[in-house]
Design a protein around this motif. Structure first.
Motif, PDB file in Angstrom:
ATOM      1  N   PHE A  42      -3.293  -7.522  25.839  1.00 62.84           N
ATOM      2  CA  PHE A  42      -2.523  -8.148  24.821  1.00 62.84           C
ATOM      3  C   PHE A  42      -3.131  -9.471  24.205  1.00 62.84           C
ATOM      4  N   GLU A  44      -4.853 -12.529  22.359  1.00 64.06           N
ATOM      5  CA  GLU A  44      -4.804 -12.655  20.950  1.00 64.06           C
ATOM      6  C   GLU A  44      -3.399 -12.186  20.458  1.00 64.06           C
ATOM      7  N   THR A  45      -2.619 -11.874  20.813  1.00 65.75           N
ATOM      8  CA  THR A  45      -1.109 -11.523  20.525  1.00 65.75           C
ATOM      9  C   THR A  45      -0.075 -12.110  21.096  1.00 65.75           C
ATOM     10  N   ASP A  46       1.156 -11.985  20.867  1.00 62.27           N
ATOM     11  CA  ASP A  46       2.284 -12.812  21.627  1.00 62.27           C
ATOM     12  C   ASP A  46       2.912 -11.776  22.447  1.00 62.27           C
ATOM     13  N   VAL A  47       2.380 -10.592  22.393  1.00 64.31           N
ATOM     14  CA  VAL A  47       3.073  -9.493  23.244  1.00 64.31           C
ATOM     15  C   VAL A  47       3.359  -9.747  24.807  1.00 64.31           C
TER      16      VAL A  47
END
Length: 244
Positions: A42, A44-47
């Protein structure tokens, strides 16, 4: 139970593990690697910021459950436990000694996992890092206690694995990792609220996001502690001297 016998048992267990590099790697390295893998997936995401606390609860819990249950079962199957109990060593000394030994390993495992998740993977913590550490230790100790409980009933290593659908998988499914518990059917929500891993996930998430006060977190830690004590007591009462 006597402290000297309990500590002697814990020392013997730690000495055995020290001579087993694969077990050391499984205990101390694998949980951090799995957390890192999730963070990488995950990237480059905020997951990961949302599910990272749950992963910090999940992987150490599973690893401690497996290693503790299989190690304790091998003591029975090899006849070591029967020889030990023929000496002035009670079942309580044996179980508590294992709890102390794997509890110390859980502290080291937690320190590595928390440090890796926060420093390397970038998991953001709004509350105290010390509080995060305390909750993560309680979670790892929970895996140890349930592993001891499973080993008291299992006869083979394969049966230990069979206990995972009973003791581990429901906690993963109902712990709020895949779907918030308040969105589950009413019956499943009630069951999930009584499972200790749910409270570990809640507490770690609260520490990470700062969404709840400190009292909320300590209540969850106390709930996990009650499960740990109960599992250790039941495990000591049901432990058999030798597996047929």
């Amino acid at each position: 139970m006597t402290p000297s016998r309990t500590l002697a048992t814990a020392g013997r267990v730690l000495l055995q593990i020290r001579n087993d590099p694969r077990t050391i790697a499984l205990l101390l390295v694998v949980p951090s690697l799995l957390i890192g893998l999730v963070a990488w997936i995950f990237d480059e995401t905020d997951v990961f910021d949302r599910i990272g606390p749950a992963m910090l609860a999940l992987f150490p819990f599973i690893v401690m459950f497996l290693v503790t249950s299989i190690s304790t079962l091998r003591e029975r199957r090899s006849g070591t436990l029967e020889r030990l109990l023929s000496m002035p060593l009670g079942r309580g000394d044996f179980i508590l000694g294992y709890t102390v030994a794997f509890g110390l390993l859980a502290v080291v495992q937690t320190a590595i996992a928390v440090g890796f998740a926060t420093v390397v993977c970038g998991l953001e913590i709004e509350e105290s890092i010390v509080l995060l550490f305390v909750v993560a230790i309680a979670d790892a100790l929970l895996g140890t206690a349930l592993g001891l409980l499973a080993s008291a009933f299992a006869r083979t290593e394969f049966q230990v694995v069979q206990f995972m659908p009973l003791l581990v998988f429901p906690q993963i499914l109902l712990g709020g990792i895949f779907l918030p518990r308040d969105q589950l059917p009413d019956v499943l929500e009630v069951i999930g609220d009584w499972l200790p891993l749910s409270h570990a996930i809640d507490a770690l998430t609260a520490v990470s996001t700062g969404s709840e006060d400190t009292a909320y977190i300590w209540v969850r830690i106390l709930f996990i502690g009650c499960w740990i004590v109960g599992a250790v007591i039941v495990g000591s009462l049901t432990l058999r001297r030798r597996t047929p």
